[in-house]
Motif scaffolding. Structure first.
Motif, PDB file in Angstrom:
ATOM      1  N   PHE A   1       0.785  -1.395   0.197  1.00 45.42           N
ATOM      2  CA  PHE A   1      -0.104  -0.045  -0.065  1.00 45.42           C
ATOM      3  C   PHE A   1       0.874   1.259  -0.124  1.00 45.42           C
ATOM      4  CE2 PHE A   1      -2.215  -3.638   1.822  1.00 45.42           C
ATOM      5  CZ  PHE A   1      -3.424  -3.501   1.164  1.00 45.42           C
ATOM      6  N   PRO A   2       0.204   2.384  -0.354  1.00 49.73           N
ATOM      7  CA  PRO A   2       0.990   3.587  -0.532  1.00 49.73           C
ATOM      8  C   PRO A   2       1.721   4.226   0.750  1.00 49.73           C
ATOM      9  CG  PRO A   2      -1.035   3.797  -1.527  1.00 49.73           C
ATOM     10  CD  PRO A   2      -1.187   2.397  -0.670  1.00 49.73           C
ATOM     11  N   ASP A   3       0.833   3.896   1.889  1.00 52.14           N
ATOM     12  CA  ASP A   3       1.336   4.391   3.046  1.00 52.14           C
ATOM     13  C   ASP A   3       2.334   3.295   3.918  1.00 52.14           C
ATOM     14  OD1 ASP A   3       1.695   5.261   5.928  1.00 52.14           O
ATOM     15  OD2 ASP A   3      -0.041   6.476   5.681  1.00 52.14           O
ATOM     16  N   PRO A   4       3.581   3.605   4.241  1.00 51.18           N
ATOM     17  CA  PRO A   4       4.531   2.720   4.499  1.00 51.18           C
ATOM     18  C   PRO A   4       4.058   2.233   6.111  1.00 51.18           C
ATOM     19  CG  PRO A   4       5.311   4.940   4.781  1.00 51.18           C
ATOM     20  CD  PRO A   4       4.294   4.907   3.992  1.00 51.18           C
ATOM     21  N   GLU A   5       3.109   2.826   6.746  1.00 56.05           N
ATOM     22  CA  GLU A   5       2.376   2.307   7.774  1.00 56.05           C
ATOM     23  C   GLU A   5       1.461   1.410   7.547  1.00 56.05           C
ATOM     24  OE1 GLU A   5       1.228   5.038  11.147  1.00 56.05           O
ATOM     25  OE2 GLU A   5       2.681   6.640  10.443  1.00 56.05           O
ATOM     26  N   ASP A   6       0.964   1.088   6.553  1.00 54.88           N
ATOM     27  CA  ASP A   6       0.034  -0.002   6.087  1.00 54.88           C
ATOM     28  C   ASP A   6       0.909  -1.160   5.846  1.00 54.88           C
ATOM     29  OD1 ASP A   6      -2.301   1.109   6.732  1.00 54.88           O
ATOM     30  OD2 ASP A   6      -2.726   2.031   4.636  1.00 54.88           O
ATOM     31  N   PRO A   7       1.033  -2.323   6.593  1.00 56.73           N
ATOM     32  CA  PRO A   7       1.767  -3.377   6.131  1.00 56.73           C
ATOM     33  C   PRO A   7       1.286  -4.302   5.045  1.00 56.73           C
ATOM     34  CG  PRO A   7       0.190  -3.848   8.047  1.00 56.73           C
ATOM     35  CD  PRO A   7       0.168  -2.554   8.031  1.00 56.73           C
ATOM     36  N   PRO A   8       2.223  -4.792   4.302  1.00 54.91           N
ATOM     37  CA  PRO A   8       1.610  -5.754   3.281  1.00 54.91           C
ATOM     38  C   PRO A   8       0.776  -6.968   3.567  1.00 54.91           C
ATOM     39  CG  PRO A   8       3.866  -6.406   3.521  1.00 54.91           C
ATOM     40  CD  PRO A   8       3.416  -5.038   4.499  1.00 54.91           C
ATOM     41  N   VAL A   9      -0.150  -7.390   2.828  1.00 59.27           N
ATOM     42  CA  VAL A   9      -1.035  -8.164   2.990  1.00 59.27           C
ATOM     43  C   VAL A   9      -0.864  -9.542   2.013  1.00 59.27           C
ATOM     44  CG1 VAL A   9      -3.267  -8.932   3.315  1.00 59.27           C
ATOM     45  CG2 VAL A   9      -2.564  -6.683   4.078  1.00 59.27           C
ATOM     46  N   ALA A  10      -0.816 -10.629   2.355  1.00 61.22           N
ATOM     47  CA  ALA A  10      -0.660 -11.719   1.222  1.00 61.22           C
ATOM     48  C   ALA A  10      -2.243 -12.615   1.243  1.00 61.22           C
ATOM     49  CB  ALA A  10       0.234 -12.783   1.955  1.00 61.22           C
ATOM     50  N   TYR A  11      -2.642 -12.935   0.131  1.00 60.65           N
ATOM     51  CA  TYR A  11      -3.793 -13.368  -0.231  1.00 60.65           C
ATOM     52  C   TYR A  11      -3.801 -14.801  -1.034  1.00 60.65           C
ATOM     53  CZ  TYR A  11      -8.267 -14.050  -2.805  1.00 60.65           C
ATOM     54  OH  TYR A  11      -9.322 -14.459  -3.250  1.00 60.65           O
ATOM     55  N   GLN A  12      -4.368 -15.782  -0.550  1.00 58.88           N
ATOM     56  CA  GLN A  12      -4.712 -16.957  -1.103  1.00 58.88           C
ATOM     57  C   GLN A  12      -5.922 -17.473  -1.384  1.00 58.88           C
ATOM     58  OE1 GLN A  12      -1.571 -19.633   0.998  1.00 58.88           O
ATOM     59  NE2 GLN A  12      -0.858 -20.216  -1.216  1.00 58.88           N
ATOM     60  N   GLU A  13      -6.446 -17.763  -2.647  1.00 60.75           N
ATOM     61  CA  GLU A  13      -7.724 -18.270  -2.706  1.00 60.75           C
ATOM     62  C   GLU A  13      -7.546 -19.713  -3.077  1.00 60.75           C
ATOM     63  OE1 GLU A  13     -11.234 -17.512  -6.172  1.00 60.75           O
ATOM     64  OE2 GLU A  13      -9.159 -16.599  -6.651  1.00 60.75           O
ATOM     65  N   GLY A  14      -8.508 -20.232  -2.257  1.00 64.23           N
ATOM     66  CA  GLY A  14      -8.702 -21.796  -2.390  1.00 64.23           C
ATOM     67  C   GLY A  14     -10.274 -22.560  -2.898  1.00 64.23           C
ATOM     68  N   LEU A  15     -10.184 -23.773  -2.988  1.00 65.44           N
ATOM     69  CA  LEU A  15     -11.726 -24.246  -3.139  1.00 65.44           C
ATOM     70  C   LEU A  15     -12.555 -24.169  -2.037  1.00 65.44           C
ATOM     71  CD1 LEU A  15     -10.755 -27.627  -4.850  1.00 65.44           C
ATOM     72  CD2 LEU A  15     -11.835 -25.800  -5.768  1.00 65.44           C
ATOM     73  N   PHE A  16     -11.943 -24.152  -0.702  1.00 64.92           N
ATOM     74  CA  PHE A  16     -12.628 -23.764   0.401  1.00 64.92           C
ATOM     75  C   PHE A  16     -12.803 -22.486   1.106  1.00 64.92           C
ATOM     76  CE2 PHE A  16     -11.760 -28.312  -0.010  1.00 64.92           C
ATOM     77  CZ  PHE A  16     -12.746 -29.018  -0.064  1.00 64.92           C
ATOM     78  N   GLY A  17     -12.480 -21.397   0.385  1.00 67.65           N
ATOM     79  CA  GLY A  17     -12.405 -20.094   0.904  1.00 67.65           C
ATOM     80  C   GLY A  17     -10.974 -19.284   0.632  1.00 67.65           C
TER      81      GLY A  17
END
Length: 257
Positions: A199-215
């Motif tokens: 994200f643009p603001d360095p105070e907002d930490p990165p987020v990882a996302y994984q999509e699967g068959l069950f959510g």
């Protein structure tokens, strides 16, 4: 509870809570629900706060498709991210797909779905791609396995148009495409498909996302994120350069009738 305790119990980074409380970060409805549950907020206050939350998000185009998804976390992060990194050993990222290619993949993933429902899924995917052409688009980094690019999805015509679309996308200054060739052998990114939002603001930490068959799974924990960041680094290390990737896709397109 202290802010640190709240963040710990929700599995959030503490700066995320600080920014929400200061009104510097958007509060998505999924997070609002978690907060209200933790704080023990009950009716009628709960319904009133949810209505405020819904009203705050009325401008989100994705709300027209809210019946297709569990919450809007993904849309918000994709919309707000300054950089989106795709690490794709199995599937071409949705933001890079043509309409026909997307339709074939969605139909394969949902063989029992009605045609009109499939069309709505396709529409969502196409509308998401608007972020690529807005005035300040996010930087896109896509690291794809060679098998993803060699899979003839939708037949020769659809497949070739998809390759040509990738070549056009690769000309944009905000899009970096990289392919991991079969010759690279084993690498850390083979463990699964994931997306990194920064994200643009360095105070907002990165987020990882994984999509699967069950959510869907969202990861913000620092220790877990370090593993995703390492997998991203190792995947890019195994990949061809941007110029080599363009040449690779051009060869595939020429080989396709």
């Amino acid at each position: 509870m202290s802010p640190e305790e709240v963040a710990r119990r929700l599995g959030w980074h503490k700066t995320k809570l600080y920014r929400i409380e200061r009104g510097e970060s958007r509060l998505i409805l999924d997070d609002l629900e978690e907060l209200l549950e933790l704080y023990g907020v009950r009716s009628p206050e709960r319904e009133s706060l949810f209505q405020l939350g819904r009203d705050a998000w009325k401008r989100g185009w994705w709300l027209a498709y809210r019946d297709l998804y569990q919450g809007e976390s993904f849309f918000v992060m994709e919309n707000d991210a300054a950089k989106i990194g795709f690490y794709a050993p199995n599937l071409l990222p949705g933001l890079l797909q043509t309409e026909d290619y997307a339709r074939c993949l969605i139909r394969a993933a949902h063989p029992d779905m009605a045609d009109d429902a499939i069309q709505r899924q396709v529409q969502v995917r196409m509308e998401r791609q608007a972020i690529l052409t807005r005035r300040k688009p996010p930087r896109i980094l896509a690291v794809m396995d060679e098998g993803v690019l060699r899979r003839t999805v939708g037949g020769e015509t659809t497949y070739k148009k998809q390759l040509e679309h990738l070549l056009e996308l690769g000309k944009r200054p905000n899009v970096d495409l990289h392919v991991i060739p079969f010759q690279a052998g084993e690498h850390m990114g083979q463990e699964g498909q994931f997306t990194l939002f920064e994200f643009p603001d360095p105070e907002d930490p990165p987020v990882a996302y994984q999509e699967g068959l069950f959510g869907d799974v969202y990861v913000e924990d620092v220790a877990d994120m370090s593993r995703y960041m390492l997998a991203a680094e190792k995947s890019l290390d195994a990949a061809l350069s941007k110029a080599e990737t363009v040449a690779f896709i051009e060869r595939l397109a020429k080989e396709t009738r």
